[in-house]
Design a protein around this motif. Structure first.
Motif, PDB file in Angstrom:
ATOM      1  N   HIS A  20     -28.958   4.219 -17.467  1.00 32.43           N
ATOM      2  CA  HIS A  20     -29.556   4.037 -18.783  1.00 32.43           C
ATOM      3  C   HIS A  20     -28.859   4.884 -19.841  1.00 32.43           C
ATOM      4  O   HIS A  20     -28.674   4.432 -20.966  1.00 32.43           O
ATOM      5  CB  HIS A  20     -31.048   4.363 -18.723  1.00 32.43           C
ATOM      6  CG  HIS A  20     -31.829   3.242 -18.134  1.00 32.43           C
ATOM      7  ND1 HIS A  20     -32.804   2.571 -18.821  1.00 32.43           N
ATOM      8  CD2 HIS A  20     -31.743   2.652 -16.925  1.00 32.43           C
ATOM      9  CE1 HIS A  20     -33.296   1.612 -18.067  1.00 32.43           C
ATOM     10  NE2 HIS A  20     -32.669   1.649 -16.903  1.00 32.43           N
ATOM     11  N   LEU A  34     -33.830  -1.525 -24.024  1.00 31.20           N
ATOM     12  CA  LEU A  34     -32.402  -1.789 -23.817  1.00 31.20           C
ATOM     13  C   LEU A  34     -32.193  -3.279 -23.552  1.00 31.20           C
ATOM     14  O   LEU A  34     -31.656  -3.663 -22.522  1.00 31.20           O
ATOM     15  CB  LEU A  34     -31.870  -0.943 -22.651  1.00 31.20           C
ATOM     16  CG  LEU A  34     -31.832   0.575 -22.908  1.00 31.20           C
ATOM     17  CD1 LEU A  34     -31.522   1.329 -21.634  1.00 31.20           C
ATOM     18  CD2 LEU A  34     -30.813   0.928 -23.978  1.00 31.20           C
ATOM     19  N   HIS A  35     -32.667  -4.093 -24.481  1.00 34.57           N
ATOM     20  CA  HIS A  35     -32.381  -5.530 -24.344  1.00 34.57           C
ATOM     21  C   HIS A  35     -31.930  -6.076 -25.686  1.00 34.57           C
ATOM     22  O   HIS A  35     -32.276  -5.538 -26.743  1.00 34.57           O
ATOM     23  CB  HIS A  35     -33.606  -6.299 -23.838  1.00 34.57           C
ATOM     24  CG  HIS A  35     -34.765  -6.276 -24.784  1.00 34.57           C
ATOM     25  ND1 HIS A  35     -35.878  -5.491 -24.582  1.00 34.57           N
ATOM     26  CD2 HIS A  35     -34.991  -6.924 -25.932  1.00 34.57           C
ATOM     27  CE1 HIS A  35     -36.734  -5.672 -25.557  1.00 34.57           C
ATOM     28  NE2 HIS A  35     -36.218  -6.546 -26.408  1.00 34.57           N
ATOM     29  N   CYS A 105     -37.708  -5.528 -14.282  1.00 34.79           N
ATOM     30  CA  CYS A 105     -36.581  -4.734 -14.816  1.00 34.79           C
ATOM     31  C   CYS A 105     -37.010  -4.095 -16.129  1.00 34.79           C
ATOM     32  O   CYS A 105     -36.365  -4.284 -17.172  1.00 34.79           O
ATOM     33  CB  CYS A 105     -35.337  -5.592 -14.986  1.00 34.79           C
ATOM     34  SG  CYS A 105     -34.822  -6.458 -13.495  1.00 34.79           S
ATOM     35  N   ASP A 127     -38.850  -1.296 -11.936  1.00 33.16           N
ATOM     36  CA  ASP A 127     -37.416  -1.055 -12.170  1.00 33.16           C
ATOM     37  C   ASP A 127     -36.822  -0.316 -10.974  1.00 33.16           C
ATOM     38  O   ASP A 127     -37.496   0.457 -10.293  1.00 33.16           O
ATOM     39  CB  ASP A 127     -37.179  -0.260 -13.454  1.00 33.16           C
ATOM     40  CG  ASP A 127     -35.767  -0.484 -13.988  1.00 33.16           C
ATOM     41  OD1 ASP A 127     -35.595  -1.296 -14.910  1.00 33.16           O
ATOM     42  OD2 ASP A 127     -34.819   0.151 -13.458  1.00 33.16           O
TER      43      ASP A 127
HETATM   44  C1  LIG Z   1     -30.512  -4.308 -19.747  1.00 35.82           C
HETATM   45  S1  LIG Z   1     -31.670  -3.291 -18.934  1.00 35.82           S
HETATM   46  C2  LIG Z   1     -33.187  -3.916 -19.648  1.00 35.82           C
HETATM   47  C3  LIG Z   1     -34.328  -2.941 -19.488  1.00 35.82           C
HETATM   48  C4  LIG Z   1     -35.641  -3.343 -20.165  1.00 35.82           C
HETATM   49  N1  LIG Z   1     -36.052  -4.688 -19.826  1.00 35.82           N
HETATM   50  C5  LIG Z   1     -35.568  -3.147 -21.650  1.00 35.82           C
HETATM   51  O1  LIG Z   1     -35.544  -4.149 -22.349  1.00 35.82           O
HETATM   52  O2  LIG Z   1     -35.510  -2.009 -22.095  1.00 35.82           O
HETATM   53  C6  LIG Z   1     -31.700  -3.957 -17.279  1.00 35.82           C
HETATM   54  C7  LIG Z   1     -32.631  -3.234 -16.313  1.00 35.82           C
HETATM   55  O3  LIG Z   1     -32.603  -3.911 -15.057  1.00 35.82           O
HETATM   56  C8  LIG Z   1     -32.829  -2.943 -14.052  1.00 35.82           C
HETATM   57  N2  LIG Z   1     -32.498  -3.558 -12.737  1.00 35.82           N
HETATM   58  C9  LIG Z   1     -31.305  -4.004 -12.307  1.00 35.82           C
HETATM   59  N3  LIG Z   1     -31.434  -4.550 -11.071  1.00 35.82           N
HETATM   60  C10 LIG Z   1     -32.737  -4.476 -10.728  1.00 35.82           C
HETATM   61  C11 LIG Z   1     -33.505  -4.890  -9.600  1.00 35.82           C
HETATM   62  N4  LIG Z   1     -32.950  -5.510  -8.561  1.00 35.82           N
HETATM   63  N5  LIG Z   1     -34.826  -4.640  -9.582  1.00 35.82           N
HETATM   64  C12 LIG Z   1     -35.432  -4.011 -10.625  1.00 35.82           C
HETATM   65  N6  LIG Z   1     -34.760  -3.585 -11.726  1.00 35.82           N
HETATM   66  C13 LIG Z   1     -33.426  -3.831 -11.791  1.00 35.82           C
HETATM   67  C14 LIG Z   1     -31.949  -1.803 -14.510  1.00 35.82           C
HETATM   68  O4  LIG Z   1     -32.285  -0.604 -13.904  1.00 35.82           O
HETATM   69  C15 LIG Z   1     -32.261  -1.804 -16.019  1.00 35.82           C
HETATM   70  O5  LIG Z   1     -33.342  -0.975 -16.311  1.00 35.82           O
END
Ligand SMILES: C[S@@+](CC[C@H](N)C(=O)[O-])C[C@H]1O[C@@H](n2cnc3c(N)ncnc32)[C@H](O)[C@@H]1O
Length: 404
Positions: A20, A34-35, A105, A127
């Motif tokens: 992150h 973070l989207h 996620c 997550d």
């Molecule tokens: C681009 S970030 C988006 C985070 C959040 N949705 C936001 O908008 O702030 C992608 C997220 O996917 C999580 N992630 C990736 N693979 C995953 C999995 N198999 N299971 C759960 N989380 C996962 C990462 O740790 C990260 O926090």
């Protein structure tokens, strides 16, 4: 015989503590989410979900007229009623349960906490990055308490006041329930993969994901099956993923993208394969679209940031070289004159050199190795341009009512 790895298990290797911090280096502030699209996109998602729930209200969930309006305790007098489901009141029905929602996620929990606090939904964020889950829990704690006011129209003549009392005005009787609750009780966070969520089957009304990177995994059909499992029949899945190849990329372009060392290896990463997998898991599609505009704005903004940060790093590098040259000259001078302060000059030059070494974020930070984002961005934008700018996938789907 070596057992087959569980689908999605590789994500634990790929996403680690530090991910992150690295991602946020290129993200527009604030770092709550973070989207792509930030809070503006979240507001759109919320409106879309509420519209769906108006016509398909889940059983027993609070409706608009009996809704739980929420407000921070300090602003209690200005509470405005609004409803999680937004459907018509059902006179005489008992006050409904909150909507059960999962944020796949969820990152650092900005959205989940916001929805739990303002909508009164019970939101579970999932997550794979432990530090993100800890940050999300801390965010929920820091939010503090909200006041929930649940209000229901009761048929005239009814005098059931068991769960909070009633008041009357002419023929209309209202039943009220007022509760003060910590947001951390409504927004909880699980350190788990979306491929295996520690949640009961058929227990959730809505699952949403905002750029859920776990779905970038080629085995995503298993993640969709897991989402299907936890959803109640009729439950809603809503997600978008902006950075994946969009609809209509020709096969040769997809092949080039996958073979490119900067964007690949990216097996089974495309709009069409996401949609195929959602359906193969057993969902019924309600809406499918691309995210081309969102991706163009977001990736473009990221490219600018990266280029600015590369320029800064270049300047730092030049400054470092300059200091090293000056340090060398000082040393020479010191050797010649025998001056005692020569060592200090060398130490200073060495320390100032660290800043410019990474070209792509905090490489080598504990637990996380940066991938070359500037190269990835350039190549992704290049392929997207060749495909007419098409990027991303946005899906709204439901678990069919008759599904096992
Ligand atoms: C681009 S970030 C988006 C985070 C959040 N949705 C936001 O908008 O702030 C992608 C997220 O996917 C999580 N992630 C990736 N693979 C995953 C999995 N198999 N299971 C759960 N989380 C996962 C990462 O740790 C990260 O926090």
């Amino acid at each position: 015989m070596v057992p087959e790895p569980e689908p999605g298990a590789g994500d634990y290797e790929q996403y680690k503590d530090g991910f992150h911090d690295w991602l946020a280096t290129y993200w527009p502030e604030p770092r709550e989410q973070l989207h792509a699209g930030g809070w503006r996109r979240t507001a759109q998602m919320l409106a879309d979900i509420k519209r769906h729930l108006q016509t398909h209200p889940p059983a027993d969930v609070a409706t608009a007229a009996e809704a739980e309006a929420t407000s921070r305790p300090a602003s209690t007098p200005t509470i405005a009623l609004g409803g999680p489901a937004g459907a018509a009141a059902v006179p005489g029905r008992s006050l409904g349960r909150p909507l059960e929602v999962v944020d796949i996620c969820c990152g650092e929990g900005g959205t989940a906490v916001h929805l739990a606090a303002t909508e009164g939904w019970r939101v579970t964020g999932v997550d794979i990055v432990q530090s993100a889950v800890e940050a999300a829990r801390a965010r929920a704690e820091a939010y503090g308490e909200v006041v929930h006011v649940a209000c229901q129209v009761v048929p005239a003549g009814s005098c059931d006041t068991a769960d909070g009392g009633s008041s009357s005005s002419g023929d209309v009787r209202l039943r009220l329930r007022v509760r003060v609750e910590a947001v951390s009780e409504r927004a909880r966070f699980l350190h788990a993969s979306i491929f295996k969520m520690p949640l009961p089957s058929a227990s959730v009304d809505v699952v949403y994901g905002q750029d859920p990177d776990g779905l970038a995994n080629p085995d995503r059909v298993h993640a969709f099956r897991e989402v299907l499992r936890v959803l109640r029949p009729g439950g809603l899945l809503y997600f978008w993923h902006h950075w994946v190849p969009g609809p209509g990329w020709p096969p040769e372009l997809l092949a080039a993208y996958r073979a490119d060392p900067l964007t690949g290896p990216a097996p089974r990463l495309s709009h069409e394969e996401y949609v195929q997998d959602v359906q193969a898991a057993g969902f019924r599609l309600l809406h499918v679209s691309d995210c081309s505009q969102l991706a163009a704005e977001h990736l473009g903004a990221m490219a600018q940031r990266v280029s600015r940060s590369s320029q800064q790093q270049q300047q730092q590098q030049e400054q470092r070289e300059q200091e090293q040259r000056e340090g060398g000259q000082q040393r020479e001078q010191a050797e010649k004159t025998g001056a005692k302060n020569a060592e200090a000059g060398v130490a200073e030059a060495g320390a100032s050199g660290r800043a410019g070494e990474s070209t792509d974020g905090p490489a080598g930070e504990e637990g996380w190795t940066a991938i070359p984002i500037s190269g990835w961005l350039q190549r992704a934008l290049h392929y997207s341009a060749l495909a007419g700018g098409s990027m991303g996938v946005h899906v709204v789907a439901v678990r069919p009512v008759g599904a096992a």
